[in-house]
Write a protein that holds these residues in place. Structure first.
Motif, PDB file in Angstrom:
ATOM      1  N   GLY A  35      49.874  32.071  46.789  1.00  0.00           N
ATOM      2  CA  GLY A  35      49.017  31.217  45.966  1.00  0.00           C
ATOM      3  C   GLY A  35      48.135  32.038  45.052  1.00  0.00           C
ATOM      4  N   VAL A  36      47.621  33.162  45.553  1.00  0.00           N
ATOM      5  CA  VAL A  36      46.790  34.051  44.728  1.00  0.00           C
ATOM      6  C   VAL A  36      47.585  34.563  43.537  1.00  0.00           C
ATOM      7  CG1 VAL A  36      45.526  36.230  44.680  1.00  0.00           C
ATOM      8  CG2 VAL A  36      45.346  34.740  46.677  1.00  0.00           C
ATOM      9  N   CYS A  63      40.882  32.813  43.090  1.00  0.00           N
ATOM     10  CA  CYS A  63      42.250  32.474  43.484  1.00  0.00           C
ATOM     11  C   CYS A  63      42.434  32.629  44.987  1.00  0.00           C
ATOM     12  CB  CYS A  63      43.250  33.363  42.739  1.00  0.00           C
ATOM     13  SG  CYS A  63      43.376  33.040  40.962  1.00  0.00           S
ATOM     14  N   PHE A  64      41.839  33.663  45.559  1.00  0.00           N
ATOM     15  CA  PHE A  64      41.980  33.892  46.999  1.00  0.00           C
ATOM     16  C   PHE A  64      41.266  32.799  47.795  1.00  0.00           C
ATOM     17  CE2 PHE A  64      41.098  36.455  50.939  1.00  0.00           C
ATOM     18  CZ  PHE A  64      42.426  36.527  51.336  1.00  0.00           C
ATOM     19  N   THR A  73      46.495  25.855  40.815  1.00  0.00           N
ATOM     20  CA  THR A  73      47.719  26.628  41.029  1.00  0.00           C
ATOM     21  C   THR A  73      47.664  27.422  42.324  1.00  0.00           C
ATOM     22  OG1 THR A  73      47.864  26.851  38.610  1.00  0.00           O
ATOM     23  CG2 THR A  73      49.341  28.206  39.932  1.00  0.00           C
ATOM     24  N   SER A  74      46.518  28.013  42.633  1.00  0.00           N
ATOM     25  CA  SER A  74      46.398  28.775  43.886  1.00  0.00           C
ATOM     26  C   SER A  74      46.500  27.848  45.091  1.00  0.00           C
ATOM     27  CB  SER A  74      45.065  29.532  43.918  1.00  0.00           C
ATOM     28  OG  SER A  74      44.985  30.464  42.872  1.00  0.00           O
ATOM     29  N   ALA A  94      43.367  29.652  47.499  1.00  0.00           N
ATOM     30  CA  ALA A  94      44.614  29.781  48.252  1.00  0.00           C
ATOM     31  C   ALA A  94      44.359  29.623  49.746  1.00  0.00           C
ATOM     32  CB  ALA A  94      45.271  31.128  47.960  1.00  0.00           C
ATOM     33  N   ARG A 138      50.354  33.322  42.098  1.00  0.00           N
ATOM     34  CA  ARG A 138      50.663  32.261  41.141  1.00  0.00           C
ATOM     35  C   ARG A 138      49.416  31.817  40.385  1.00  0.00           C
ATOM     36  NH1 ARG A 138      54.255  27.650  43.897  1.00  0.00           N
ATOM     37  NH2 ARG A 138      53.657  26.717  41.896  1.00  0.00           N
ATOM     38  N   GLY A 139      48.310  31.680  41.104  1.00  0.00           N
ATOM     39  CA  GLY A 139      47.073  31.248  40.459  1.00  0.00           C
ATOM     40  C   GLY A 139      46.551  32.253  39.466  1.00  0.00           C
ATOM     41  N   PHE A 140      46.629  33.529  39.810  1.00  0.00           N
ATOM     42  CA  PHE A 140      46.095  34.557  38.916  1.00  0.00           C
ATOM     43  C   PHE A 140      46.934  34.669  37.643  1.00  0.00           C
ATOM     44  CE2 PHE A 140      45.777  38.939  37.362  1.00  0.00           C
ATOM     45  CZ  PHE A 140      44.404  39.003  37.146  1.00  0.00           C
ATOM     46  N   ALA A 156      43.022  28.246  38.145  1.00  0.00           N
ATOM     47  CA  ALA A 156      43.031  29.071  39.356  1.00  0.00           C
ATOM     48  C   ALA A 156      42.989  28.189  40.596  1.00  0.00           C
ATOM     49  CB  ALA A 156      41.844  30.030  39.341  1.00  0.00           C
TER      50      ALA A 156
END
Length: 249
Positions: free
Chosen positions: A112-113, A148-149, A72-73, A152, A115-117, A69
């Motif tokens: 980003g959120v 993730c937020f 990636t985020s 990001a 993709r990360g999630f 998370a």
């Protein structure tokens, strides 16, 4: 509020459209590193080891989910924003549009959120299949979204402050790489000296790892880490607002 949400969607939609054309390669590349960590640490180094009353595999999977998370985020938000700023020069046009800076920050963070999630939840599903002791609950999913937020927003902030690709590379090596291995993702923080523990608890990934691990293993929930994680998110957002105001002057 409706105007704000429309502005956020307008910013997010541009990045989402780009992701739609490259989603297979994007997701595949974001899963390679965490899967290697899972094999190397979960099976290679952790075979037959128990930690905090559970197998090392069950212990390390939530940490790898948090790490996925985080990476990636952060990269999903930061890299796209830097490309818009330095390559396409489209970010300057966005600043001149009648969209609030708050909507710009949230909209740029959402890619980003997303993709990360997707990546971290995929790793979580793999982890549950490998270690049935892990629990997926609605609270775990919400906490994963929160993580993730936060990460990001961190990516948006760094992309606004650092003004070159070389600077971003240096930041990744000096800050992000140590955070990857020193935030309780692969080991228990109870095993380290108190002085070092204070430093590690100053890292947002530490609190994401501890909260996700507690929910996944049905352990006592660290509320302090939860509120600290929210505090990091608020701080990143406020700092990004300040950086964007300076950039738009």
């Amino acid at each position: 509020m409706l105007r704000f949400l429309n502005d956020v969607y307008s910013v997010f939609w541009v990045d989402l459209r780009n992701l739609r054309h490259h989603w297979r390669a994007t997701i595949a590349t974001s899963l390679v590193q965490p899967l290697l960590y899972l094999v190397a640490f979960g099976y290679g180094l952790g075979g037959g080891i128990s930690l905090e009353g559970v197998s090392y595999l069950a212990f390390v999977i939530p940490g790898i989910v948090a790490l996925t998370a985080f990476s990636t985020s952060f990269n999903g938000a930061a890299s796209k924003l830097q490309v818009d700023r330095f390559f396409y020069k489209s970010f300057d046009e966005l600043l001149m549009s009648p969209i609030s800076i708050y909507a710009i920050i949230v909209g740029k963070a959402l890619i980003g959120v997303l993709r990360g999630f997707i990546s971290s939840f995929a790793i979580l599903l793999v982890g549950v299949a490998l270690s049935p002791k892990l629990i997926i609950s609605p609270w775990l999913v919400l906490l994963l979204l929160l993580s993730c937020f936060v990460f990001a927003l961190f990516g948006v902030l760094v992309a606004l402050v650092i003004n070159s690709h070389q600077g971003m590379s240096t930041f990744s090596n000096v800050v992000l790489l140590p955070m990857t291995f020193l935030s309780g993702t692969f080991f228990s923080l109870t095993q380290i000296p108190d002085v070092a523990k204070v430093l590690l608890y100053a890292l947002p990934l530490t609190h994401s790892s501890s909260t996700l691990r507690a929910l996944a293993l049905d352990a006592p929930f660290p509320w302090l880490s939860f509120f600290i994680l929210i505090g990091f998110g608020a701080s990143f957002f406020a700092a990004a607002v300040t950086a964007l105001k300076r950039a738009s002057v």
